[in-house]
Design an enzyme around this catalytic site. Structure first.
Site, short mmCIF file in Angstrom:
data_model
loop_
_atom_site.label_atom_id
_atom_site.label_comp_id
_atom_site.label_asym_id
_atom_site.label_seq_id
_atom_site.Cartn_x
_atom_site.Cartn_y
_atom_site.Cartn_z
N ASP A 1 0.86 -1.18 0.00
CA ASP A 1 0.00 0.00 0.00
C ASP A 1 0.91 1.24 0.00
OD1 ASP A 1 0.99 0.25 2.57
OD2 ASP A 1 -0.98 0.42 3.53
N CYS B 1 3.52 -2.91 4.04
CA CYS B 1 2.65 -1.77 4.38
C CYS B 1 3.48 -0.89 5.30
CB CYS B 1 1.31 -2.21 4.95
SG CYS B 1 1.38 -3.03 6.55
N GLY C 1 3.86 -3.27 8.40
CA GLY C 1 3.88 -4.70 8.09
C GLY C 1 2.81 -5.47 8.84
N ARG D 1 4.25 -31.69 12.22
CA ARG D 1 3.19 -31.93 13.21
C ARG D 1 2.57 -30.60 13.64
NH1 ARG D 1 6.31 -34.11 17.15
NH2 ARG D 1 6.32 -32.25 18.45
N LYS E 1 -1.33 -28.96 12.81
CA LYS E 1 -2.27 -28.43 13.81
C LYS E 1 -2.76 -27.04 13.40
CE LYS E 1 -0.52 -31.25 17.57
NZ LYS E 1 0.01 -31.36 18.93
C1 RB5 Z 1 -1.41 3.05 6.28
O1 RB5 Z 1 -1.36 4.36 6.67
C2 RB5 Z 1 -0.95 2.11 7.37
O2 RB5 Z 1 -1.90 2.01 8.36
C3 RB5 Z 1 -0.67 0.77 6.74
O3 RB5 Z 1 0.30 0.90 5.76
C4 RB5 Z 1 -0.11 -0.30 7.66
O4 RB5 Z 1 0.92 0.19 8.45
C5 RB5 Z 1 -1.06 -1.08 8.44
O5 RB5 Z 1 -0.67 -1.98 9.20
#
Ligand code: RB5
Length: 147
Positions: free
Chosen positions: A8, A66, A69, A137, A141
């Site tokens: 994103d 993101c 992350g 294993r 699970k």
């Molecule tokens: C976006 O602003 C931010 O919230 C997204 O990139 C991410 O960090 C979400 O976990």
């Protein structure tokens, strides 16, 4: 090895540098977007198609970025067959594959610098699942939770 990537706006810059790094390292890259910086975009719109491609084996492994992350890992792990984790250290980047058969690496574009990210990506891609009985294993699970 074919690698899928997605990000994103929070991971947009880091994804671009990882893309170049992967191509320079000889990997085939499939980019699931975002293809332009849009501060209003939403990580599931990019991470979920990537995760679906991982589970469909259209790509061998995935890398999602993101801001932190966190959102990427939350979204990716909703897709059955995906084992995603947010990684902020070198050990986890390879041990996650060796023990837990990690198939989708999540990174925080606002947390991890490019050189560290590059090392984590290398460690993730160079690692293989050991297939040890105890890990099989444990994963079985986890797999049962997807039913
Ligand atoms: C976006 O602003 C931010 O919230 C997204 O990139 C991410 O960090 C979400 O976990």
């Amino acid at each position: 090895m074919k690698i899928g990537i997605a990000a994103d706006h929070g991971g947009y810059d880091l994804k671009k540098t990882i893309h170049s790094f992967l191509v320079a390292s000889g990997y085939e890259v499939v980019d699931f977007g975002a293809y332009e910086l849009n501060l209003q975009d939403d990580y599931p719109d990019f991470v979920v198609p990537l995760a679906q491609a991982v589970t469909a084996k259209e790509v061998d492994r995935g890398i999602a970025v993101c801001g932190s992350g966190v959102g990427a890992s939350v979204a990716a792990n909703k897709i059955p067959g995906v084992r995603a984790a947010l990684v902020n250290d070198h050990f986890s980047a390879h041990q996650g594959v060796e023990d837990d058969n990690l198939n989708l690496l999540c990174l925080g574009g606002r947390v991890t610098g490019f050189m560290a990210a590059q090392e984590y990506v290398q460690a993730f891609l160079n690692a293989s699942f050991t297939g040890a009985e105890r890990h099989m294993r444990r994963l079985q699970k986890v797999h049962l939770l997807e039913k």
